[in-house]
Every structure is written in structure tokens, then in C-alpha cells.
Design an enzyme around this catalytic site. Structure first.
Site, PDB file in Angstrom:
ATOM      1  CG  HIS A 133      -2.054  -1.010   1.079  1.00 43.23           C
ATOM      2  ND1 HIS A 133      -1.983  -2.258   1.663  1.00 43.23           N
ATOM      3  CD2 HIS A 133      -3.235  -0.968   0.405  1.00 43.23           C
ATOM      4  CE1 HIS A 133      -3.094  -2.924   1.386  1.00 43.23           C
ATOM      5  NE2 HIS A 133      -3.872  -2.163   0.617  1.00 43.23           N
TER       6      HIS A 133
ATOM      7  CG  HIS B 266      -2.108   0.292  -4.048  1.00 50.53           C
ATOM      8  ND1 HIS B 266      -2.843  -0.608  -4.776  1.00 50.53           N
ATOM      9  CD2 HIS B 266      -2.982   0.875  -3.164  1.00 50.53           C
ATOM     10  CE1 HIS B 266      -4.103  -0.586  -4.363  1.00 50.53           C
ATOM     11  NE2 HIS B 266      -4.207   0.299  -3.384  1.00 50.53           N
TER      12      HIS B 266
ATOM     13  CG  HIS C 111      -6.961   4.736  -2.437  1.00 54.25           C
ATOM     14  ND1 HIS C 111      -5.982   4.806  -3.409  1.00 54.25           N
ATOM     15  CD2 HIS C 111      -7.019   3.422  -2.063  1.00 54.25           C
ATOM     16  CE1 HIS C 111      -5.487   3.608  -3.625  1.00 54.25           C
ATOM     17  NE2 HIS C 111      -6.092   2.746  -2.813  1.00 54.25           N
TER      18      HIS C 111
ATOM     19  CG  ASP D 215      -8.505  -0.208  -3.313  1.00 54.53           C
ATOM     20  OD1 ASP D 215      -7.284  -0.019  -3.456  1.00 54.53           O
ATOM     21  OD2 ASP D 215      -9.037  -0.414  -2.207  1.00 54.53           O
TER      22      ASP D 215
END
Length: 897
Positions: A597, A601, A637, A748
């Protein structure tokens, strides 16, 4: 020499000259025996009519004085109300037998029956005594008593006692609220008497059209004659109606003398009933005050959490207000120009929140609560308590939908009006309907706003279905109003406490964040500004098979700039180029160097969003402002992701878990995004209009929170249903928000749609980060992690990937393919990867099965050792290769490489 004694003549003269003193002395010192003697002696002076029956009074005042004395002389009258309520024993008045009563003359009998009710303050017992005595005085077979209820505009009668005869007990005759008969004024014989105050003496009931024959049919009793008369207060208002049925002597018809006896006795009964009702009201008020005091104690004892204080309040309220169900809705605060991050701490630390807030230049003013319309009202949370369950719960989705559709709570929240709906099924203003979530049917309803100290509505409370089955009365409204005031105090105190705790957690998080991260430096911004930006085709940004592995770190930044340029967002929304470059650099710097993450990403998620818009046809559905907000959301995000999920934050009791109750990491990502936007020279939304700005921030928050898979599971069914129903235009705001949220989820997890080599590489990274969290749970928390985070179960990765695809990925990509055929490549990619993962899973299962079979066959020890050794060597070689590939990928994917 002793003092001279007063003579009787001197005392009598003094009392005659000072009548006020004489009355006061008599009323306080006279015994019941003295009163009896006085009544007997002075009866001939006007208290009795010529035919020997009590006169129509004149004697009312005398009777009132007598009853006043009786009340003062009763045992316990000088004590406290508490002693009366608590059931302290008081001497019972022994009623004489019917044989003794029959031997009395009419004067003695009448006084004896008055004395029988004089000391009685329990309204049920008093009513029973009245009917028993009336039956005896008039030789009536059966008697009934109806008491007046309701307000001035809606008065009605209820059957306190029904069909009482000389052998009836109180328990047999009394009607509870559940089974009492309710008669409107003017309806039937009893209603007619209550409305007109007339005495009705019917010789033959079946000849009177007002008589209801159905009661005789149900009971099997035959009614012949009826004597019905009102019971009035000292002000002349009807407080009840007494009815006698079937005289049991003579020609079975009630005479004029019966009417006179009935009337005079009811005069005293009216005084007794008024006193009993006043006493009952005092008892109710005392109990209400005790309950409210208990509620106040509970509120001020429990201030650590809103859930705890609401639990205490609702538990006390449902007992106090005697209803079947109570709902409480807490409003979400809406303030112009403020984000959620600002609102949480604005009352405590203006300096801190000004640093973490995003404030549009056109909104630099004191924030005020908006005068919202009903459709703008949102509830932060809600609580539900049913009397039968005795447990406060959070209402489910269906219950919240039911409440939203009937609109009662939102109406009360916006108007401040108290609603008392007596007949929910037939109400013309609101369609209350049926709560499918709990199967609860609403018959009547009382709804009231809850105010804070600033007299602003902070919540709404609803009472559903009074246990008695009757509508809520004015006294219920008064009690509920007091309850709402305490609720406001409790919510205010708890909110202040929770905000203080959150502020401390916020400060801890802020210090941690600020100590770790840094904003983009001027030389970094200048460097990016001067770099050549290749075309989208050269970057292959339009492809769903995009692979970033070949891009250097600077290449990810320039490709990000190209996405905004290709969508013409920089030009349309007048974003200064240096601001765009500085913002991208700051975002990149605020991603930690975790295994998966990280910045890479986020960059890949943004590229998938770009491809869905430009290649997948979604630009036809969503606006440019929405594309702008979604791209920013994709880049931000997972800001400041720590390589651990929401569950770990809760288990480890991190400051983040204290700050955010649900969607912990997603809320943190959004607030971190806001912090960067508010940093000097980083606000890419600075040129938007006020309305565009507010809309963009709202979309940004919703989009980032939508990446929480827990929310995805809640919303997926609605999204699938809309697509199946042929939704194409997505005009309604809620539908557009749902669509944007599903797009965020699709982006995502989009690595699952990539070509197999990319997908397997990314899966190794994801698994590596999960295993690192599992190691932390073992070492720091002393807990066994779940299978997907347990390094010892790494060989089960293919099987877990198949489960992940089936549960999460396949449904969302299938739905998008149905919505827009141009998005079908995403769905095809998932299908292909599932086949590959399933193949690996089958091979692994076969290998395990073969080893088990070999272990179970009869073989030499050497063959067994060789087989085990071969398997171990093969597994070690495979794991070594996986570690090498993972290390290579992590080095290429590291944002600080």
C-alpha cells in the site's frame, strides 16, 4: 391562689363572637365521633328533605367540609407523600355488614355510606365502593362507572368498573387500560349523559334507540331498566358517569326517589373522586420526578461514550413512558465550509484545526448551522430499544430506510415540531407504514426533537405504541419533554467528553504524522515542472493491461501529470501547474515505504480510473468535476498507510482506532488528504467556485471511504439491482454516489484484472504485507492471525486468491461489464486470473494428496525419508524463488528507491 376557670357560657360566647376560630378549631380537633353527632343533631336543619332523603344541598358545602375533616383525620395524612406511595399500612375502615346497614334509618345509612368513601384515596377502590353503595341505596342489580379522559377538544369516557353487583370484588370488576371500554361524548346512553349532564331514567332499555343490544348478546344478561347520571366536580364539569341497571325490587323500575338518592350521593362521590384523582396525579408526578432523577443520575454517571449514556436513557425512558418501542436518532452536524476533520475538533483547539482544515477562499467566515431542508438531513447514528428485547441496538438498514420513507424524524428535526400521531395507519400527513426490518407495526407515535444547550436540534426521539393500546396523552408529552431535556444534556456532556478524547488522539496522530512526513521542497517542484511529459499513448495509460514496472519513480510522477492533462482538468479548473506538481510530490512523499500500500499502488489505482473514464466509456456518465475528484481520491486513498488493516488498529488500540470508530484507515487517509490540500501551495481545488468546492470535497470523502470493503459489501446489492433494472443515466445524487463508490472499489482491486505475470507479482506483494501484519499480531499482540495473514499458510495463497476473486472481484467487474461493454476487459482479466489461480490451487492439492498417499503406503524407511526430503527441498526452492521475486519487486516498487 389558683387561676380562675372559664365557664361554659364564657367559652360559648367567645366561640360565637369569633366564628373563624371556632371553625378552624373544629376542623382540626374534631373526631369522627363528634362529626357523626353533629350530623345527626343538625340533619333536620336542612340537610334532609321532607320525605326523609338527603336534600340536594346546600349540603354540598357541608359535605365538602366533612370530607375535608375526614381527609385531615385519616391515618398518615400528616405524613409524607412518599410514605403513602410506598404502601405504608394505614388502618382500614371496616364496612358494616349489609344486615347492619338494613337496620339503619335512611339518615344513618346515608351518612354511613358517605363515611365509607370519605377516607379512600385509591381511585379504583373508591370507584368500587361508590358502585357497591349506589347498588345498595337504589336496589340496583348491576352498576358501572365511567371516568372522563382526554383534552377539552377530544373528551371520551373509559369504563373504570363495569357490571358491579353486590357480590363483585374489585379485582373482578376493574378494567385495565388494555381492556377498558372507550365511549366518545354523545354516543350511546352514557355518552349522552356525559355530553348533556342530564339524568336518564329508562323504563325499558330495548325501546330506547341509544341502547346497545350487542352487550347483552355478548354477556347473556338481559337489561330492562337503566338509571344513568353524571358525576360533576365543584366547578360543574363532568368527571364521570354512573349507571345502574335493573332495579331488583318493586316493579323493577327506578323511581323519582331513587333519582334523588342517586343524585345526592353522587354529589359526595364527585368530591371524593376529585380528591382521589388529585392524589393519583400527585403520585404520578412523584413517580415521574423520581424516574427523572434516576435518569439524571444515570446520565451524569455515564459520560464516557454516547452508546453507554443512550443505553441508560432509553432503558429508563421505556419504563417511564410505558411504550413498546423507542427510537433515537442523532443528527450529523452540517456546517457550511467545514469538513468532517474540522468539525471534530473546532470547539477545543482552533489553532490545530485551522492547520488541518481545508477552507475555500470564498468561505472565510464564521460557520453557522444551515437551515436545512428535510432531504438534507442526515443522521450520524441511531438507537433502537424494544420493551420485549430489553437491549438497545443500532437499527438495521431496513429500519433506517423505513424511517427515511415516512419522513417523521426528518420533519421533526427540521421544524422542531412535536408530533403526536394517534392513528398511524390512517394518518394523512405521514405514511408511517410497516417496519420490515423488525416486523414492527406502529399504531400510535409520539416524536419530539432533542435540543442542546444552544437550543439547536441535535437529535430526535420517537415513542412507538403506548403499551395500553391508547394514544399518547398530554401527560405523556409533558414527561417526554422533560426526558428530551435530559437527553440533550446527556448527549452534550458525552459529546464533549468524546471530543476531548478524540482531540488527544488527534494530537498524538498529528505529531506522529508531522514527525515522519515532509512536504515537497521547491527544488523538487521545479525539477518536475521542467520535465518532459510524454503522451498518454507512450505511457500506455489508456490500456487496462498497463504495467508500471518499467517506469522509474520520476516516470510515475510525469505519467500522473499526463492523466490530469489528458482529461483537460488542469485547463478546465484553472489549476496552476506548479500547484499540481507540488501536490503530486507531496502526496508521493506521504506514502510510507510499505510492501504494497505505497505510492505505486495509488498510482496504479489512478491509472485504472483514468482508463475506465477514457477507454471504458464512463466519461459519458460522470462529469468533469467528478473525474477530478475521483482521480484525486485515487492518488490519496491510501495516504500514510502503515501496512496494517482496520482490524489491526482496533486490536492494537492505536490512536487511530480511538480517533475513528469505523473505517479507521479510510478516515485517516481522507483526513491526511485534507491536510496536504491545506498545506501552502498544494490546494489543487483552489480555483473552484464555492459550490463546486463543497461538492468536490464531499465526493472526495465519499470516494475514499468507499475503499473500505465493509462498505462495499453493504452497497453492492443496490448497485447490482440498479444495473439489472437498466439504469443508464444515473441522475439521482444517491445513485451517482453509489456509482462512484463502486468505481473506486473496481480501481482499488484492479491488479486482479491485469495480465497473469503482473497479477502474480502483485499478489506476492499483497501477501507479503499481510504476512508482515500476521507477524506483528503474533509477536506484539500474542494472537494467532487469520489464515491469509499467517506466513505458515503461504502455500494456500492460490486457494485464498480464488476465494477473494469469487467473493469480491467477480461480482463488481461482472456488473460493470453489464453496465458498459467497453469495461468488459476488466471482467475478462478476472476470469483468466481465476483460472490460473485455480490451476495452482489444484496442483498444490494434488501435491499434498500425493505426499499423503506415499506416507500411507508400505515402503522402506529410506524411501520415506527420500520422499520427505524431496518434498522439503522442492518447497524450500519454491519459497526461495518467491522471496527473490518479491524482493526484486519491492525494490522496484519502493517510492524511495
Amino acid at each position: 391562689m389558683g387561676e380562675r376557670k372559664l365557664t361554659r357560657e364564657e367559652v360559648a360566647k367567645f366561640l360565637e363572637n369569633d366564628q373563624q376560630f371556632a371553625e378552624e378549631y373544629f376542623s382540626t380537633k374534631a373526631t369522627s365521633h363528634m362529626v357523626d353527632k353533629w350530623i345527626t343533631k343538625h340533619g333536620k336543619d336542612g340537610a334532609w328533605s321532607s320525605d326523609g332523603t338527603p336534600g340536594p344541598l346546600e349540603s354540598t358545602e357541608k359535605g365538602a367540609a366533612i370530607l375535608k375533616h375526614f381527609r385531615k383525620s385519616m391515618s398518615g395524612a400528616g405524613g409524607s407523600l412518599k410514605s403513602l406511595i410506598s404502601g405504608s399500612p394505614k388502618p382500614k375502615t371496616l364496612r358494616r355488614s349489609r344486615t347492619v346497614l338494613k337496620e339503619m334509618n335512611e339518615k344513618e345509612l346515608f351518612m354511613e355510606l358517605i363515611r365509607d368513601i370519605a377516607n379512600e384515596l385509591d381511585i379504583s377502590t373508591l370507584s368500587h365502593k361508590i358502585l357497591m353503595n349506589v347498588s345498595f341505596l337504589t336496589n340496583g342489580d348491576r352498576c358501572s362507572l365511567f371516568l372522563v379522559r382526554g383534552g377539552k377538544d377530544n373528551r371520551y369516557l373509559v369504563s373504570k368498573l363495569f357490571d358491579v353487583n353486590e357480590n363483585s370484588t374489585l379485582e373482578e370488576s376493574i378494567h385495565s387500560q388494555e381492556d377498558e371500554i372507550r365511549i366518545p361524548f354523545g354516543k350511546g346512553i352514557v355518552g349522552h349523559v356525559a355530553l348533556t349532564k342530564e339524568t336518564v331514567n329508562i323504563k325499558n332499555a330495548y325501546e330506547d334507540p341509544r341502547f346497545n343490544r350487542e352487550i347483552d348478546k355478548k354477556t347473556g344478561y338481559r337489561t330492562h331498566s337503566i338509571l344513568c347520571m353524571p358525576i360533576c366536580s365543584h366547578e360543574g364539569d363532568v368527571i364521570g358517569v354512573a349507571q345502574i341497571i335493573n332495579k331488583i325490587s318493586g316493579d323493577h323500575e327506578f323511581t323519582h326517589k331513587d333519582e334523588q338518592v342517586f343524585k345526592n350521593y353522587l354529589t359526595f362521590c364527585g368530591i371524593g373522586l376529585m380528591n382521589a384523582q388529585l392524589f393519583e396525579m400527585s403520585v404520578q408526578e412523584y413517580k415521574r420526578n423520581q424516574m427523572l432523577l434516576q435518569l439524571a443520575r444515570g446520565i451524569f454517571e455515564e459520560q464516557s461514550s454516547l452508546d453507554g449514556v443512550v443505553q441508560k436513557m432509553l432503558t429508563e425512558a421505556i419504563t417511564l413512558l410505558k411504550c413498546e418501542r423507542i427510537l433515537m436518532f442523532i443528527l450529523e452536524e452540517h456546517e457550511e465550509g467545514m469538513t468532517l476533520f474540522e468539525r471534530m475538533g473546532k470547539k477545543f483547539h482552533k489553532g490545530l484545526t485551522s492547520h488541518f482544515s481545508v477552507t475555500h477562499p470564498s468561505l472565510q467566515r464564521n460557520s453557522k448551522i444551515k437551515n436545512m431542508k428535510e432531504e438534507e438531513v442526515a443522521f450520524l447514528t441511531a438507537f433502537d430499544l424494544c420493551a420485549k428485547d430489553k437491549e438497545v441496538k443500532k437499527p438495521g438498514y431496513a429500519t433506517m430506510e423505513w424511517s427515511a420513507k415516512n419522513g417523521i424524524a426528518k420533519h421533526v428535526a427540521t421544524t422542531g415540531e412535536t408530533l403526536n400521531i394517534e392513528d398511524a395507519e390512517n394518518d394523512t400527513r405521514f405514511k408511517v407504514g410497516f417496519d420490515e426490518g423488525t416486523g414492527f407495526s406502529t399504531q400510535n407515535l409520539l416524536c419530539m426533537p432533542i435540543y442542546n444547550s444552544e437550543h439547536k436540534v441535535v437529535g430526535v426521539a420517537q415513542l412507538l405504541n403506548k403499551i395500553s393500546g391508547q394514544p399518547f396523552q398530554d401527560k405523556d408529552v409533558n414527561v417526554f419533554e422533560a426526558f428530551a431535556i435530559f437527553c440533550g444534556l446527556g448527549i452534550h456532556n458525552t459529546t464533549m467528553y468524546e471530543n476531548a478524547c478524540k482531540l488527544m488522539a488527534k494530537q498524538a496522530v498529528a505529531l506522529e504524522v508531522l514527525s515522519y512526513h515532509a512536504t515537497a521542497q521547491p527544488e523538487e517542484t521545479d525539477k518536475l515542472k521542467k520535465m518532459e511529459i510524454k503522451s498518454a499513448e507512450e505511457f500506455n495509460l489508456y490500456s487496462f493491461k498497463f504495467d508500471d514496472l518499467s517506469l522509474p519513480e520520476d516516470g510515475t510522477l510525469t505519467a500522473s501529470v499526463r492523466m490530469f492533462q489528458e482529461c483537460d482538468l488542469i485547463n478546465k479548473f484553472h489549476v496552476p501547474y506548479d500547484v499540481m506538481c507540488r501536490w503530486l510530490l507531496s502526496v508521493k512523499k506521504n506514502y510510507r515505504n510499505v510492501t504494497y500500500h505505497n505510492w505505486r499502488h495509488a498510482f496504479n489505482v489512478a491509472q485504472t480510473m483514468f482508463a475506465m473514464v477514457k477507454s471504458g466509456g464512463m466519461d459519458v456518465v460522470i462529469s468533469d468535476l467528478e473525474v477530478f475528484a475521483l482521480l484525486v481520491a485515487c492518488f490519496c486513498h491510501d495516504l500514510d498507510h502503515r501496512g496494517t488493516n482496520n482490524a489491526y488498529q482496533q486490536k492494537s488500540e492505536s490512536p487511530l482506532s480511538t480517533l475513528y470508530g469505523t473505517s479507521t484507515m479510510e478516515h485517516h487517509h481522507f483526513d491526511h488528504c485534507i491536510m496536504i490540500l491545506n498545506s501552502e501551495g498544494n490546494n489543487v481545488f483552489q480555483s473552484l467556485s464555492g459550490s463546486e468546492y463543497r461538492s468536490c470535497i464531499k465526493m472526495l470523502e465519499s470516494a475514499i471511504l468507499s475503499t473500505d470493503l465493509a462498505l462495499y459489501f453493504k452497497k453492492r446489492g443496490d448497485f447490482t439491482s440498479l444495473v439489472k433494472d437498466g439504469e443508464k443515466r444515473w441522475h439521482e445524487p444517491t445513485k451517482r454516489d453509489l456509482l462512484r463508490g463502486m468505481m473506486m472499489t473496481a480501481c482499488d482491486v484492479s491488479a486482479i484484472t491485469k495480465p497473469w505475470e503482473i497479477q502474480r507479482r502483485v499478489a506476492e506483494l499483497v501477501a507479503g504485507e499481510f504476512f508482515e501484519q500476521g507477524d506483528l499480531e503474533k509477536m506484539q499482540l500474542g494472537q494467532q492471525p487469520i489464515a491469509m495473514m499467517d506466513r505458515e499458510k503461504k502455500d494456500e495463497l492460490p486457494k485464498m486468491q480464488v476465494g477473494f476473486i469469487d467473493a469480491i472481484c467477480m461480482p463488481v467487474y461482472k456488473t460493470f461489464a453489464d453496465l458498459e461493454p467497453l469495461l468488459n476487459p476488466l471482467f475478462e482479466g478476472v476470469i483468466n486470473n481465476r483460472k490460473n489461480w485455480e490451476g495452482l490451487a489444484v496442483k498444490y492439492d494434488q501435491l499434498v494428496s500425493q505426499q499423503d498417499d506415499k506416507g500411507n503406503t508400505k515402503s522402506t524407511k529410506e524411501e520415506g525419508k527420500l520422499t520427505t526430503s524431496s518434498k522439503s527441498a522442492a518447497l524450500q526452492q519454491e519459497r526461495s524463488e518467491e522471496r527473490r521475486v518479491g524482493k526484486e519487486c519491492r525494490s522496484r516498487w519502493s517510492p524511495y528507491h
